[in-house]
Design a protein around this motif. Structure first.
Motif, short mmCIF file in Angstrom:
data_model
loop_
_atom_site.label_atom_id
_atom_site.label_comp_id
_atom_site.label_asym_id
_atom_site.label_seq_id
_atom_site.Cartn_x
_atom_site.Cartn_y
_atom_site.Cartn_z
N GLY A 236 42.70 41.13 45.71
CA GLY A 236 41.51 40.70 46.45
C GLY A 236 40.33 41.64 46.24
N LEU A 237 40.59 42.94 46.29
CA LEU A 237 39.52 43.92 46.07
C LEU A 237 38.96 43.80 44.64
CD1 LEU A 237 40.95 47.11 47.83
CD2 LEU A 237 38.97 45.75 48.54
N GLY A 238 39.88 43.64 43.69
CA GLY A 238 39.45 43.53 42.30
C GLY A 238 38.56 42.32 42.07
N LEU A 239 38.96 41.17 42.64
CA LEU A 239 38.15 39.96 42.48
C LEU A 239 36.81 40.08 43.19
CD1 LEU A 239 40.93 37.23 42.88
CD2 LEU A 239 39.75 37.91 40.78
N GLN A 240 36.80 40.82 44.30
CA GLN A 240 35.53 41.02 45.02
C GLN A 240 34.56 41.87 44.20
OE1 GLN A 240 34.68 39.63 47.93
NE2 GLN A 240 32.66 40.61 47.89
N ILE A 241 35.10 42.90 43.54
CA ILE A 241 34.23 43.78 42.74
C ILE A 241 33.83 43.13 41.43
CG2 ILE A 241 34.12 46.01 41.56
CD1 ILE A 241 36.15 47.06 43.61
N LEU A 242 34.80 42.47 40.78
CA LEU A 242 34.54 41.88 39.46
C LEU A 242 35.29 40.54 39.38
CD1 LEU A 242 33.11 42.57 36.73
CD2 LEU A 242 35.31 43.42 35.93
N PRO A 243 34.64 39.44 39.77
CA PRO A 243 35.33 38.14 39.82
C PRO A 243 35.89 37.67 38.48
CG PRO A 243 33.25 38.06 41.01
CD PRO A 243 33.26 39.35 40.26
N THR A 244 35.19 37.98 37.40
CA THR A 244 35.66 37.58 36.06
C THR A 244 35.75 38.81 35.17
OG1 THR A 244 33.38 37.17 35.36
CG2 THR A 244 34.61 35.29 36.23
N PRO A 245 36.63 38.78 34.17
CA PRO A 245 36.77 39.95 33.29
C PRO A 245 35.45 40.33 32.65
CG PRO A 245 38.56 38.39 32.92
CD PRO A 245 37.58 37.71 33.84
N GLY A 246 35.18 41.61 32.56
CA GLY A 246 33.93 42.05 31.96
C GLY A 246 33.62 43.48 32.32
N GLY A 247 32.34 43.78 32.43
CA GLY A 247 31.91 45.14 32.72
C GLY A 247 31.98 46.01 31.47
N ALA A 248 31.74 47.28 31.67
CA ALA A 248 31.77 48.23 30.55
C ALA A 248 32.19 49.60 31.08
CB ALA A 248 30.42 48.31 29.87
N THR A 249 33.08 50.22 30.36
CA THR A 249 33.57 51.54 30.80
C THR A 249 32.52 52.60 30.50
OG1 THR A 249 34.68 51.76 28.66
CG2 THR A 249 36.00 50.97 30.51
N PRO A 250 32.52 53.71 31.26
CA PRO A 250 31.58 54.80 30.97
C PRO A 250 31.84 55.41 29.59
CG PRO A 250 33.17 55.44 32.66
CD PRO A 250 33.35 53.98 32.44
N GLU A 251 30.84 56.06 29.08
CA GLU A 251 30.90 56.55 27.70
C GLU A 251 32.07 57.51 27.50
OE1 GLU A 251 30.00 56.17 23.96
OE2 GLU A 251 28.90 55.11 25.55
N TRP A 252 32.32 58.41 28.46
CA TRP A 252 33.39 59.40 28.31
C TRP A 252 34.77 58.73 28.23
CZ3 TRP A 252 37.21 59.55 32.00
CH2 TRP A 252 36.91 58.99 33.24
#
Length: 325
Positions: free
Chosen positions: A144-160
């Motif tokens: 539930g928390l994961g879907l609330q933060i990011l409903p669909t796969p995506g985003g980008a990890t920090p450079e490090w």
């Protein structure tokens, strides 16, 4: 005196040999399965025998090995974590969103996960709630928390974190370095540290541990805390490979980590922690997935084939244990 020493020494050596064989055979069986699967993979794709080939082949096993070490710690105290896959997915979501946009908040959430796991361990010990119930329930919270933060796969990890996933030394496959590191960490925590001895004692004979003056609640809480840290590392490494977040990215890790621990010589009843065995089990399961892909087996049949191979290895473990008892 000269006649009694040999008499007392032989049973001790024999007993140690028998115990060593009993504990070592399952891990040895996993090693044999790993070698066989690796050999078949090389026969199908000779290019695997190179640094880049081994890197590609072992990459998917890295997060699984860390997760298996975490599951091993939980199972050493006699518990099972059924929320580990969902939590790893949540960590990838945090890594691909909050750690990039608001690093302080992202780190705070990861620290909060450790505190939640400490609380879970305390509830299991003090209230007698079965670990499979409370961790299964928490898995829905993580999703539930994961879907609330990011409903669909995506985003980008920090450079490090992306740099960690891109790290490719010339002389050695990078995944091998992470796998060895995970095994050494698990080995130290479970086999060399005092808390490791207490965790195994809690799983095998809690009454004896309590009589020795150790806190049962403190020991179980530490087991959950250490497992949570390893789970977070597993999630971060998975995110570093995919460079994105997905709450469902590790949904199969829960059962795979349990299978890895059992394949490596662990038990459901607790009291046993074999880090090398857990690593061999996890790498074997990872290689099975790679092998089935190389054989162009339909994805719908891969899970069935994977389950049959695992059952065959477990059957071999049962047979070998009967001979070594």
């Amino acid at each position: 005196m000269t006649t009694t020493l040999p008499a007392t020494g032989r049973p001790g050596l024999a007993n140690r040999a028998r115990v060593g064989a009993t504990h070592g055979f399952p891990a040895l069986l996993s090693l044999v399965a790993l070698v066989v699967i690796f050999g078949i993979s090389v026969a199908n794709q000779p290019g695997i025998l190179s640094v880049s080939g081994l890197t590609l082949m072992l990459m998917s096993a890295v997060p699984l090995v860390f997760a298996a070490q975490a599951q091993m710690l939980i199972m050493s105290v006699g518990d099972i974590d059924l929320g580990i896959g969902a939590l790893i997915g949540l960590v990838t979501v945090i890594a691909a969103t909050l750690l990039t946009e608001s690093p302080i908040l992202g780190v705070a959430l990861l620290v909060a996960i450790v505190f939640v796991y400490a609380l879970l361990g305390l509830i299991v010990q003090k209230r007698g709630v079965p670990s499979i119930i409370i961790t299964l329930g928490m898995s829905f919270v993580w999703i539930g928390l994961g879907l609330q933060i990011l409903p669909t796969p995506g985003g980008a990890t920090p450079e490090w974190l992306t740099a960690v996933g891109r790290w490719r030394p010339d002389a050695i496959p990078a995944p091998l370095v992470f796998i060895v590191a995970a095994t050494l960490i698990g080995w130290y925590l479970a086999r060399q540290s005092r808390i490791g001895s207490r965790m195994r004692a809690l799983g095998s004979s809690a009454a004896t541990l309590q009589k020795a003056g150790w806190s049962l609640a403190g020991t179980r809480v530490m087991a959950y805390v250490l497992a949570a840290v390893l789970i977070i590392v597993s999630g971060l490494l998975l995110a570093s490979q995919t460079r994105s977040g997905d709450i469902n990215s590790a949904s199969n890790f829960t059962l795979m980590t349990i299978a890895a621990v059992i394949l490596g010589g662990g038990t459901f009843s607790g009291g046993r922690a074999l880090p090398i065995g857990a690593t061999l089990g996890a790498v074997t399961l990872g290689l099975i997935t790679v092998l089935l892909s190389l054989m162009n087996l339909s994805s719908s049949l891969q899970s069935a084939a994977q389950g049959i191979i695992v059952l065959a290895v477990l059957a071999g473990r049962i047979i070998t244990e009967r001979f070594t008892r």
